[in-house]
Scaffold this active site. Structure first.
Site, mmCIF file in Angstrom:
data_model
loop_
_atom_site.group_PDB
_atom_site.id
_atom_site.type_symbol
_atom_site.label_atom_id
_atom_site.label_comp_id
_atom_site.label_asym_id
_atom_site.label_seq_id
_atom_site.Cartn_x
_atom_site.Cartn_y
_atom_site.Cartn_z
ATOM 1 C CD GLU A 15 -1.540 -2.076 2.285
ATOM 2 O OE1 GLU A 15 -0.618 -1.880 3.098
ATOM 3 O OE2 GLU A 15 -2.133 -3.165 2.196
ATOM 4 C CE1 TYR A 22 7.616 0.190 -2.930
ATOM 5 C CE2 TYR A 22 5.958 1.891 -2.633
ATOM 6 C CZ TYR A 22 6.896 1.025 -2.102
ATOM 7 O OH TYR A 22 7.118 1.001 -0.749
HETATM 8 C C1 LIG Z 1 10.679 5.782 -1.584
HETATM 9 C C2 LIG Z 1 12.151 5.716 -1.163
HETATM 10 C C3 LIG Z 1 12.396 4.445 -0.362
HETATM 11 C C4 LIG Z 1 13.029 5.703 -2.428
HETATM 12 O O1 LIG Z 1 14.371 5.435 -2.068
HETATM 13 P P1 LIG Z 1 15.606 6.112 -2.848
HETATM 14 O O2 LIG Z 1 16.858 5.448 -2.406
HETATM 15 O O3 LIG Z 1 15.538 7.592 -2.694
HETATM 16 O O4 LIG Z 1 15.281 5.724 -4.352
HETATM 17 P P2 LIG Z 1 16.363 5.408 -5.502
HETATM 18 O O5 LIG Z 1 17.449 6.459 -5.460
HETATM 19 O O6 LIG Z 1 16.783 4.004 -5.414
HETATM 20 O O7 LIG Z 1 15.483 5.666 -6.799
HETATM 21 C C5 LIG Z 1 14.980 4.612 -7.608
HETATM 22 C C6 LIG Z 1 13.905 5.190 -8.498
HETATM 23 O O8 LIG Z 1 12.786 5.612 -7.718
HETATM 24 C C7 LIG Z 1 12.229 6.802 -8.290
HETATM 25 N N1 LIG Z 1 12.346 7.887 -7.310
HETATM 26 C C8 LIG Z 1 12.969 7.844 -6.105
HETATM 27 N N2 LIG Z 1 12.806 9.019 -5.453
HETATM 28 C C9 LIG Z 1 12.067 9.806 -6.258
HETATM 29 C C10 LIG Z 1 11.573 11.142 -6.125
HETATM 30 N N3 LIG Z 1 11.809 11.892 -5.027
HETATM 31 N N4 LIG Z 1 10.840 11.635 -7.145
HETATM 32 C C11 LIG Z 1 10.582 10.904 -8.249
HETATM 33 N N5 LIG Z 1 11.038 9.623 -8.434
HETATM 34 C C12 LIG Z 1 11.763 9.095 -7.445
HETATM 35 C C13 LIG Z 1 12.997 7.085 -9.554
HETATM 36 O O9 LIG Z 1 12.335 6.409 -10.615
HETATM 37 C C14 LIG Z 1 14.338 6.430 -9.279
HETATM 38 O O10 LIG Z 1 14.976 6.000 -10.445
HETATM 39 P P3 LIG Z 1 16.035 7.001 -11.191
HETATM 40 O O11 LIG Z 1 17.050 7.341 -10.145
HETATM 41 O O12 LIG Z 1 16.564 6.148 -12.294
HETATM 42 O O13 LIG Z 1 15.238 8.192 -11.601
HETATM 43 C C15 LIG Z 1 12.561 6.978 -0.319
HETATM 44 O O14 LIG Z 1 12.168 8.130 -1.022
HETATM 45 C C16 LIG Z 1 11.958 7.021 1.080
HETATM 46 O O15 LIG Z 1 12.519 6.476 2.048
HETATM 47 N N6 LIG Z 1 10.826 7.730 1.212
HETATM 48 C C17 LIG Z 1 10.158 7.913 2.511
HETATM 49 C C18 LIG Z 1 9.483 6.652 2.981
HETATM 50 C C19 LIG Z 1 8.397 6.208 2.022
HETATM 51 O O16 LIG Z 1 7.629 7.015 1.503
HETATM 52 N N7 LIG Z 1 8.323 4.875 1.824
HETATM 53 C C20 LIG Z 1 7.309 4.271 0.990
HETATM 54 C C21 LIG Z 1 6.131 4.006 1.821
HETATM 55 S S1 LIG Z 1 4.895 3.067 0.952
#
Ligand SMILES: CC(C)(COP(=O)(O)OP(=O)(O)OC[C@H]1O[C@@H](n2cnc3c(N)ncnc32)[C@H](O)[C@@H]1OP(=O)(O)O)[C@@H](O)C(=O)NCCC(=O)NCCS
Length: 155
Positions: A107, A119
């Site tokens: 979710e 995702y």
């Molecule tokens: C969601 C989360 C885990 C992503 O982790 P991350 O290490 O920053 O992501 P990555 O650097 O591995 O990015 C992988 C892909 O995700 C997408 N992405 C990640 N952050 C993004 C952002 N802020 N905006 C848009 N796309 C994003 C992109 O497609 C990216 O690929 P690219 O680098 O080739 O563009 C992180 O933002 C987080 O911890 N968020 C807060 C907690 C949360 O919301 N968890 C999900 C709850 S359901």
């Protein structure tokens, strides 16, 4: 400093809780995290650990028969947008496929654009909407699913 992904251990509870506090307005409780870590038969947890022992992020999943349910994934803010989240979730998902899962569900808040984009890149698609699923603030959730057979192994 280098960073690794490894299976979570019971002692990681406090480190995971600190990540939750950094990432969410309503962090998951330490007791729930510890309960999940202790329930090795049903759960799979991985952490992202910096060389000095700091837990930079974590991802977890419940396994029920051939279905996985991602409980959460979060990184401390300063570690985001460097590919670590993707690495962490790919390790978790590949472990889930290996353990017999054919589908993984999760979710996500409908407004969480970063997570939705994240995702989608990993092969998840929106299945349905769950009304008012979240609190603080109240918000709908998208239910997303990724099938093993359509998982993007190579990008
Ligand atoms: C969601 C989360 C885990 C992503 O982790 P991350 O290490 O920053 O992501 P990555 O650097 O591995 O990015 C992988 C892909 O995700 C997408 N992405 C990640 N952050 C993004 C952002 N802020 N905006 C848009 N796309 C994003 C992109 O497609 C990216 O690929 P690219 O680098 O080739 O563009 C992180 O933002 C987080 O911890 N968020 C807060 C907690 C949360 O919301 N968890 C999900 C709850 S359901």
């Amino acid at each position: 400093m280098s960073i690794i992904v490894r299976k979570a251990r019971l002692e990681d509870g406090a480190g995971i809780y600190a990540v939750e506090e950094d990432a969410f307005s309503v962090p998951w409780s330490l007791d729930s995290i510890k309960r999940d870590l202790a329930n090795e038969e049903r759960t799979m947890y991985y952490v992202l650990e910096r060389e000095d022992g700091l837990i930079a992020g974590y991802a977890g999943l419940w396994k029920v028969l051939d279905e996985g349910q991602i409980t959460n994934i979060a990184l401390r803010k300063i570690f985001r947008r460097q590919g670590y989240g993707e690495l962490l979730v790919r390790v978790l998902m590949e472990a889930a496929w290996e353990a017999g899962c054919t589908d993984i569900f999760l979710e996500v808040r409908v407004s969480n654009q970063a997570a939705l984009q994240f995702y989608r890149k990993l092969g998840y698609e929106v299945l349905s909407v769950r009304k008012n699923y979240y609190s603080n603030p109240v918000e709908d959730a998208f239910i997303m699913d990724c099938k093993k057979r359509s998982y993007p192994w190579v990008r």
